[in-house]
Motif scaffolding. Structure first.
Motif, PDB file in Angstrom:
ATOM      1  N   HIS A  79     -17.858  19.100  11.470  1.00 58.33           N
ATOM      2  CA  HIS A  79     -17.857  19.279   9.895  1.00 58.33           C
ATOM      3  C   HIS A  79     -17.829  17.682   9.667  1.00 58.33           C
ATOM      4  CE1 HIS A  79     -16.961  23.463  10.698  1.00 58.33           C
ATOM      5  NE2 HIS A  79     -17.527  23.545   9.470  1.00 58.33           N
ATOM      6  N   TYR A  80     -18.637  17.400   8.598  1.00 54.58           N
ATOM      7  CA  TYR A  80     -18.276  16.060   8.075  1.00 54.58           C
ATOM      8  C   TYR A  80     -18.253  16.028   6.500  1.00 54.58           C
ATOM      9  CZ  TYR A  80     -20.533  15.211  12.588  1.00 54.58           C
ATOM     10  OH  TYR A  80     -20.891  14.880  13.926  1.00 54.58           O
ATOM     11  N   HIS A  81     -17.267  15.477   6.225  1.00 57.70           N
ATOM     12  CA  HIS A  81     -17.033  15.428   4.638  1.00 57.70           C
ATOM     13  C   HIS A  81     -17.332  14.161   4.087  1.00 57.70           C
ATOM     14  CE1 HIS A  81     -14.306  19.019   4.886  1.00 57.70           C
ATOM     15  NE2 HIS A  81     -14.245  18.644   6.237  1.00 57.70           N
ATOM     16  N   GLY A  82     -17.896  14.300   2.957  1.00 62.28           N
ATOM     17  CA  GLY A  82     -18.015  13.053   2.048  1.00 62.28           C
ATOM     18  C   GLY A  82     -17.368  13.126   0.655  1.00 62.28           C
ATOM     19  N   LEU A  83     -16.823  12.187   0.074  1.00 61.51           N
ATOM     20  CA  LEU A  83     -16.159  12.072  -1.431  1.00 61.51           C
ATOM     21  C   LEU A  83     -16.952  11.061  -1.847  1.00 61.51           C
ATOM     22  CD1 LEU A  83     -12.514  12.176  -0.209  1.00 61.51           C
ATOM     23  CD2 LEU A  83     -14.101  14.008  -0.905  1.00 61.51           C
ATOM     24  N   GLY A  84     -17.029  11.557  -3.430  1.00 54.90           N
ATOM     25  CA  GLY A  84     -17.679  10.446  -4.229  1.00 54.90           C
ATOM     26  C   GLY A  84     -16.841  10.209  -5.429  1.00 54.90           C
ATOM     27  N   SER A  85     -17.067   9.021  -6.220  1.00 57.04           N
ATOM     28  CA  SER A  85     -16.351   9.127  -7.302  1.00 57.04           C
ATOM     29  C   SER A  85     -16.889   7.707  -8.363  1.00 57.04           C
ATOM     30  CB  SER A  85     -14.827   8.692  -7.272  1.00 57.04           C
ATOM     31  OG  SER A  85     -14.796   7.099  -6.686  1.00 57.04           O
ATOM     32  N   LYS A  86     -16.985   8.117  -9.549  1.00 57.23           N
ATOM     33  CA  LYS A  86     -17.531   7.015 -10.563  1.00 57.23           C
ATOM     34  C   LYS A  86     -16.915   7.235 -11.753  1.00 57.23           C
ATOM     35  CE  LYS A  86     -21.458   7.279 -12.337  1.00 57.23           C
ATOM     36  NZ  LYS A  86     -21.096   6.964 -13.717  1.00 57.23           N
ATOM     37  N   LEU A  87     -16.971   6.326 -12.529  1.00 59.14           N
ATOM     38  CA  LEU A  87     -16.421   5.978 -14.109  1.00 59.14           C
ATOM     39  C   LEU A  87     -17.410   7.196 -14.788  1.00 59.14           C
ATOM     40  CD1 LEU A  87     -14.309   5.222 -15.944  1.00 59.14           C
ATOM     41  CD2 LEU A  87     -15.988   3.425 -16.656  1.00 59.14           C
ATOM     42  N   ASN A  88     -16.731   8.053 -15.655  1.00 55.22           N
ATOM     43  CA  ASN A  88     -17.482   8.901 -16.530  1.00 55.22           C
ATOM     44  C   ASN A  88     -17.879   8.288 -17.801  1.00 55.22           C
ATOM     45  OD1 ASN A  88     -18.373  11.162 -17.725  1.00 55.22           O
ATOM     46  ND2 ASN A  88     -16.512  12.462 -17.890  1.00 55.22           N
ATOM     47  N   TRP A  89     -19.070   8.170 -18.087  1.00 53.51           N
ATOM     48  CA  TRP A  89     -19.465   7.631 -19.321  1.00 53.51           C
ATOM     49  C   TRP A  89     -19.609   8.751 -20.512  1.00 53.51           C
ATOM     50  CZ3 TRP A  89     -18.626   2.674 -20.296  1.00 53.51           C
ATOM     51  CH2 TRP A  89     -18.522   1.789 -19.393  1.00 53.51           C
ATOM     52  N   ALA A  90     -20.303   9.880 -19.851  1.00 56.19           N
ATOM     53  CA  ALA A  90     -20.633  10.839 -21.006  1.00 56.19           C
ATOM     54  C   ALA A  90     -20.914  12.013 -20.599  1.00 56.19           C
ATOM     55  CB  ALA A  90     -21.953  10.208 -21.676  1.00 56.19           C
TER      56      ALA A  90
ATOM     57  N   THR B  43     -24.015  10.762   0.761  1.00 53.81           N
ATOM     58  CA  THR B  43     -24.300   9.647   1.487  1.00 53.81           C
ATOM     59  C   THR B  43     -23.193   9.219   2.399  1.00 53.81           C
ATOM     60  OG1 THR B  43     -25.455   8.437  -0.248  1.00 53.81           O
ATOM     61  CG2 THR B  43     -24.446   7.156   1.357  1.00 53.81           C
ATOM     62  N   GLU B  44     -21.918   9.661   2.220  1.00 51.03           N
ATOM     63  CA  GLU B  44     -21.000   9.535   3.109  1.00 51.03           C
ATOM     64  C   GLU B  44     -20.920  10.384   4.049  1.00 51.03           C
ATOM     65  OE1 GLU B  44     -16.249   9.834   1.925  1.00 51.03           O
ATOM     66  OE2 GLU B  44     -16.949   7.943   1.643  1.00 51.03           O
ATOM     67  N   ALA B  45     -21.322  11.801   3.862  1.00 52.40           N
ATOM     68  CA  ALA B  45     -21.102  12.619   4.955  1.00 52.40           C
ATOM     69  C   ALA B  45     -22.495  12.500   5.925  1.00 52.40           C
ATOM     70  CB  ALA B  45     -21.329  14.161   4.222  1.00 52.40           C
ATOM     71  N   VAL B  46     -23.544  12.137   5.338  1.00 52.61           N
ATOM     72  CA  VAL B  46     -24.570  11.770   6.453  1.00 52.61           C
ATOM     73  C   VAL B  46     -24.232  10.443   7.191  1.00 52.61           C
ATOM     74  CG1 VAL B  46     -27.075  11.047   6.314  1.00 52.61           C
ATOM     75  CG2 VAL B  46     -26.212  12.839   4.853  1.00 52.61           C
ATOM     76  N   ALA B  47     -23.445   9.566   6.821  1.00 52.98           N
ATOM     77  CA  ALA B  47     -23.185   8.351   7.598  1.00 52.98           C
ATOM     78  C   ALA B  47     -22.220   8.762   8.753  1.00 52.98           C
ATOM     79  CB  ALA B  47     -22.424   7.273   6.528  1.00 52.98           C
ATOM     80  N   ALA B  48     -21.398   9.876   8.282  1.00 51.28           N
ATOM     81  CA  ALA B  48     -20.474  10.101   9.347  1.00 51.28           C
ATOM     82  C   ALA B  48     -21.220  10.781  10.518  1.00 51.28           C
ATOM     83  CB  ALA B  48     -19.240  11.045   8.676  1.00 51.28           C
ATOM     84  N   PHE B  49     -22.027  11.784   9.904  1.00 53.00           N
ATOM     85  CA  PHE B  49     -23.138  12.381  10.935  1.00 53.00           C
ATOM     86  C   PHE B  49     -23.686  11.783  11.752  1.00 53.00           C
ATOM     87  CE2 PHE B  49     -27.448  14.140  11.144  1.00 53.00           C
ATOM     88  CZ  PHE B  49     -27.345  14.992  12.361  1.00 53.00           C
ATOM     89  N   ALA B  50     -24.284  10.320  11.324  1.00 52.91           N
ATOM     90  CA  ALA B  50     -25.254   9.475  11.945  1.00 52.91           C
ATOM     91  C   ALA B  50     -24.154   8.704  12.984  1.00 52.91           C
ATOM     92  CB  ALA B  50     -25.482   8.399  11.060  1.00 52.91           C
ATOM     93  N   VAL B  51     -23.236   8.298  12.811  1.00 49.98           N
ATOM     94  CA  VAL B  51     -22.107   7.992  14.075  1.00 49.98           C
ATOM     95  C   VAL B  51     -22.209   8.973  15.094  1.00 49.98           C
ATOM     96  CG1 VAL B  51     -19.879   7.085  14.588  1.00 49.98           C
ATOM     97  CG2 VAL B  51     -20.838   6.598  12.311  1.00 49.98           C
ATOM     98  N   ASP B  52     -22.136  10.005  14.890  1.00 55.03           N
ATOM     99  CA  ASP B  52     -21.699  11.105  16.094  1.00 55.03           C
ATOM    100  C   ASP B  52     -23.554  11.299  16.659  1.00 55.03           C
ATOM    101  OD1 ASP B  52     -19.150  11.542  16.314  1.00 55.03           O
ATOM    102  OD2 ASP B  52     -19.304  13.539  15.109  1.00 55.03           O
ATOM    103  N   ALA B  53     -24.291  11.344  15.935  1.00 52.51           N
ATOM    104  CA  ALA B  53     -25.662  11.500  16.381  1.00 52.51           C
ATOM    105  C   ALA B  53     -26.141  10.256  17.255  1.00 52.51           C
ATOM    106  CB  ALA B  53     -26.735  11.518  15.218  1.00 52.51           C
ATOM    107  N   ALA B  54     -25.538   9.140  17.109  1.00 53.35           N
ATOM    108  CA  ALA B  54     -25.785   8.045  17.769  1.00 53.35           C
ATOM    109  C   ALA B  54     -25.273   7.861  19.174  1.00 53.35           C
ATOM    110  CB  ALA B  54     -25.465   6.677  17.088  1.00 53.35           C
ATOM    111  N   SER B  55     -23.996   8.641  19.139  1.00 53.62           N
ATOM    112  CA  SER B  55     -23.313   8.965  20.383  1.00 53.62           C
ATOM    113  C   SER B  55     -23.975   9.852  21.298  1.00 53.62           C
ATOM    114  CB  SER B  55     -21.913   9.499  20.020  1.00 53.62           C
ATOM    115  OG  SER B  55     -21.038   8.463  19.531  1.00 53.62           O
TER     116      SER B  55
END
Length: 223
Positions: free
Chosen positions: A171-182, A197-209
């Protein structure tokens, strides 16, 4: 007194924005776009997640299937507004609609070309290869919400690696945040894309292994 006036001003400005930013007939587009890279340059189509470093060199990544397994795929979160204070009650809450989780995940996976992978979505290897990984990807969670002056998101990908007759699940978790304008649809979508993006990046590390023939590290329960 100044604090009270400031709070009232914020409330008067925020309520109109919250009332008109999201509507039931305007779901999020669920279109994947990689976040802007450091230095202010926008990612181009095919740009990889977060890190631009190449993890592999030409690894064939067979993603045999991509599924959206969320229980309620038509919803991707909620927006709410409450007066500041420990005993505050939300003045309103509204669900955020979305669709196309499968296509969204597929577009994110295709960006792994920037890290040296050759993603082959919907394919299964027919002949042995020296460097390849075989996996099925499932979207388990895609949720975004407002919290004070910020927007937050959480994405979970479940990946089932195929190795001969065995299966290894991660399981790969990704978290995101940004300032809320509207409370805008585009803002919520950007926040979800950060998490994806963060979840896919974690997946990529294992896939490379896997491509390198290494054993995957054990994953903590619930991780």
């Amino acid at each position: 007194m100044k604090s009270l006036v400031h709070t009232v001003c914020l409330l008067s400005l925020s309520l109109p924005l919250a009332a008109h930013a999201l509507t039931d007939d305007e779901p999020l587009p669920m279109r994947y776009e990689a976040p802007i890279q450091p230095g202010g340059q926008s990612s181009t189509p095919g740009a990889g997640p977060a890190s631009t470093s190449r993890l592999v060199d030409g690894c064939a990544l067979y993603v045999t299937q991509v599924e959206d397994l969320r229980r309620y795929p038509e919803y991707v979160g909620n927006v709410s507004f409450a007066m500041p204070g420990p005993l505050s009650t939300p003045l309103f809450m509204q669900s955020i609609r979305g669709a196309g989780g499968r296509e969204w995940a597929m577009e994110a996976l295709k960006t792994l070309t920037a890290q040296g992978f050759q993603p082959r979505i919907g394919e299964t290897p027919t002949t042995p290869a020296s460097a390849h990984a075989v996996a099925a990807v499932e979207l388990k969670l895609a949720h975004t919400w407002s919290a004070g002056l910020n927007l937050l998101s959480h994405v979970v990908l479940r990946v089932r690696y195929q190795n001969g007759g065995t299966e290894d699940i991660r399981h790969y978790h990704g978290l995101g945040s940004k300032l809320n304008w509207a409370n805008g649809n585009g803002e919520f979508m950007t926040t979800l894309n950060h998490a994806m993006t963060e979840a896919v990046a974690a997946f990529a590390v294992d896939a490379a292994s896997v491509c390198a023939g290494r054993q995957l590290a054990s994953q903590k329960a619930g991780g």
